[in-house]
Design an enzyme around this catalytic site. Structure first.
Site, PDB file in Angstrom:
ATOM      1  N   ASP A 151       0.822  -1.200   0.000  1.00 38.65           N
ATOM      2  CA  ASP A 151       0.000   0.000   0.000  1.00 38.65           C
ATOM      3  C   ASP A 151       0.863   1.260   0.000  1.00 38.65           C
ATOM      4  OD1 ASP A 151      -2.734   1.215   0.648  1.00 38.65           O
ATOM      5  OD2 ASP A 151      -1.527   1.953   2.308  1.00 38.65           O
ATOM      6  N   GLU A 185       1.267  -0.400  -4.895  1.00 35.31           N
ATOM      7  CA  GLU A 185       0.342   0.707  -5.148  1.00 35.31           C
ATOM      8  C   GLU A 185       1.080   2.020  -5.043  1.00 35.31           C
ATOM      9  OE1 GLU A 185      -3.668   2.627  -3.181  1.00 35.31           O
ATOM     10  OE2 GLU A 185      -1.782   2.648  -2.123  1.00 35.31           O
TER      11      GLU A 185
END
Ligand SMILES: *[C@@H]1O[C@H](CO)[C@@H](O)[C@H](O)[C@H]1NC(C)=O
Ligand SMILES: *[C@@H]1O[C@H](CO)[C@@H](O)[C@H](O)[C@H]1NC(C)=O
Ligand SMILES: CC(=O)N[C@H]1CO[C@H](CO)[C@@H](O)[C@@H]1O
Ligand SMILES: CC(=O)N[C@H]1CO[C@H](CO)[C@@H](O)[C@@H]1O
Length: 594
Positions: free
Chosen positions: A241, A310
């Site tokens: 993330d 990401e």
């Protein structure tokens, strides 16, 4: 936004013209060894990764919140749909300030989602159905409730430097001020005063999410340990993330002003040159890749453990994640968000073609492309492109070379629930924006419960109230109805996954061209196999097109997959020189000599 857009128009055109026919990444591998029949594609290189948002997928115990047993109960559904890999948004112990992106114990399961035994059962059951599990890894920050943070605030010598601590400054009146002008992504200063330690700590997201200090080797080691812990539990990899927020410059200098807004508390107030995309990020991604490769190599099953990253970042930066200029490998799948950030319902055919080409032009050779059509942070496909475009967008996603990423519910064409009331709003940036503006930023609309059936709460839960309201359109729009209907978005989606098994879609060469402003076509070809073409009308009007030049010679088109509203049916023969497409229609055809 992207560097390619800064190139002048001529250069762009030259680049595109010279690369109109691009070799699919996996094909270049198999053709190198001179084999057209053997399939050298690793498990992940052509997989469909299905993102599950656990809180909204399926509630097994009636508390209104999705859970691991709920996911287990729906694994047969995934298997039947043809899904072989799924990535789960965070399921770790968390005070849920940011719905699991604030982790208080990286090695424990959030009790409302279940237990470690449930997780082990999930991995086991999934494996039995041929489904691999990828976990979300949130390294950019922990929760302020994490033991590490509590000990760091108390200056425990082991944890003292686990976070980014600073003294701050005094203004002219002698009032204490944060060390610099950095702002949180979610609004307001990125620094929060800690009474106990008498220092500020950095948080790029909410104040309950202190940033970990990756310049401290003990932090790197602690996170490696977390990665190994879950690998030992049988996961096939991680989705990392917000990876580009990992490091900040050490001198903590003020960031230059962007000129975009006059509000000094807005994240857009400064240019994030000292808090994002620092070169150290790449080194850390490469470090994790090495860890995964070492683990895969020494594990008896030899299965490749993978990393998806990401980052909403410049193309040059993203491509370095695949492989740096000096050939060091990083992420197998740096997420490609162009279908989310760079095209929408107003885009014409050229915009689509340009965005597909852009990724492939920059991607280093020998890697797998990836295409993300949706996620939990952005409006759904039906809401971005219009409900009529759902099938066409899934056709595009599934026939491009490489990996396809689907957010749960997109296989049904689920829609954002934009009418969620302020009282029911839970997303932190929406709450921060206030009652007047919350709808502009809320991510709740795309996170509402999965619509399984027309039973109460769409079959998601038996609770009186679910954590987010169910979209009232579930009575008509739900899986059970789509499974029963003769034609449905779900049936189209399933047919597309089946079609992806064809060698042509796995390994075939790829090219894409606009046919007009309204229509683009893409082609996949592989020696000894049928050629496949996908044709999409992105406009709101009927279009008549002539594909003869694109497919080189007059050939018949045989429909493979048609959309829900199409007048065409699979198996039907169509003329390639005069093909009519309805508004927003997508069509996949096989070519045969006329
Ligand atoms: C609810 O769904 C079932 C099964 O899909 C269907 O048979 C039934 O007619 C639906 N009921 C209503 C009220 O739509
Ligand atoms: C389609 O294009 C081909 C090649 O340019 C041309 O020969 C043919 O006449 C066109 N057909 C129609 C129906 O326009
Ligand atoms: C890009 C981004 O913001 N990603 C995640 C990083 O962490 C925050 C806070 O935990 C999440 O809300 C984001 O989704
Ligand atoms: C968005 C777009 O390209 N729309 C076009 C659709 O097709 C009609 C008819 O050819 C055009 O008038 C639109 O501009």
């Amino acid at each position: 936004m992207v560097a390619a857009q800064q190139l002048n128009r001529t250069t762009q055109l030259l680049l595109i013209c010279s690369l109109l026919s691009i070799q699919a990444p996996s094909l270049s591998m198999s053709s190198l060894v001179g084999s057209q029949t053997e399939d050298f594609i690793d498990w992940w290189q052509h997989a469909v990764f299905y993102q599950i948002y656990p809180r909204s997928f399926k509630d097994s115990n009636g508390d209104g919140i999705g859970d691991l047993q709920g996911i287990i109960s729906k694994l047969p559904y995934l298997a039947e749909t043809g899904i072989t890999a799924t990535w789960l948004s965070p399921i770790f112990q968390s005070p849920m300030v940011d719905f699991g992106y604030d982790i208080s114990d990286y090695k424990a399961i959030q009790p409302e989602y279940g237990s470690m035994a449930d997780f082990e059962q999930l991995v086991h059951a999934a494996s039995g159905l041929g489904i691999k599990i990828i976990l979300d890894f949130v390294p950019n920050h922990s929760s302020d409730q994490h033991e590490w943070f509590k000990k760091s605030a108390a200056r425990d010598p082991v944890y003292e430097n686990f976070y980014v601590w600073e003294d701050g400054k005094k203004d002219k009146l002698g009032v204490r001020q944060p060390p610099n002008n950095w702002q949180s992504v979610f609004y307001g200063s990125a620094w929060e005063w800690n009474e106990q330690r008498q220092q500020y700590y950095l948080h790029q997201f909410t104040k309950e999410q202190p940033d970990l200090n990756y310049r401290n080797p003990a932090v790197v080691q602690a996170m490696d340990d977390v990665v190994r812990f879950w690998l030992d539990k049988g996961v096939a990899g991680f989705r990392i993330d917000a990876v580009n927020h990992l490091y900040e410059s050490e001198d903590l200098a003020d960031e230059p002003l962007s000129g975009k807004t006059a509000d000094p508390l807005s994240y857009d107030y400064t240019k994030h040159v000292f808090t994002k995309d620092l070169p150290e990020v790449l080194t850390m991604v490469q470090h994790w890749r090495q860890l995964l490769d070492d683990y895969s190599a020494k594990h008896p099953d030899g299965v490749t453990r993978i990393m998806m990253t990401e980052a909403y970042a410049d193309l040059h930066v993203l491509m370095d994640y695949y492989e740096s200029a000096d050939g060091v490998r990083g992420s197998q799948l740096p997420f490609n968000f162009h279908f989310i950030t760079d095209v929408n319902g107003d885009s014409d055919a050229r915009d689509f073609v340009y965005n597909v080409e852009k990724w492939l032009i920059y991607m280093p050779r020998g890697h797998a492309a990836n295409w993300v059509m949706g996620n939990h942070d952005n409006p759904r496909v039906a809401s971005r492109f219009g409900a009529a475009s759902v099938d066409a967008m899934n056709m595009l996603l599934m026939t491009l070379p490489g990996v396809a990423v689907t957010y749960n519910g997109e296989e049904l064409g689920m829609e954002d629930y934009r009418e969620i009331k302020w009282e029911d709003t839970v997303d932190p940036p929406a709450r921060n924006a206030g009652k007047k503006d919350y709808k502009k930023v809320s991510r709740d609309p795309e996170r509402t419960p999965f619509q399984w059936s027309n039973a109460s709460n769409a079959g998601f839960s038996t609770a009186a109230k679910t954590w987010l309201p169910v979209n009232p359109n579930y009575l008509a729009l739900n899986l059970a109805a789509q499974q029963q209907a003769a034609k449905s978005h779900y049936k189209v989606y399933k047919a597309l996954i089946e079609l992806r098994k064809l060698p042509t879609l796995r390994r075939g060469r790829f090219s894409i061209e606009p046919q007009s402003r309204a229509v683009f076509a893409l082609k996949r070809t592989l020696k000894d196999y049928d050629t496949l073409v996908t044709i999409v009308n992105v406009s709101a009007e009927e279009q008549l097109i002539n594909l003869t030049d694109f497919i080189n010679r007059p050939q018949k088109l045989i429909v493979e997959v048609a959309g829900v509203d199409s007048v065409y049916t699979p198996g039907q023969a169509l003329s390639s020189s005069a093909l009519t497409l309805a508004p927003h229609e997508g069509l996949i055809c096989k070519l045969i000599a006329a």
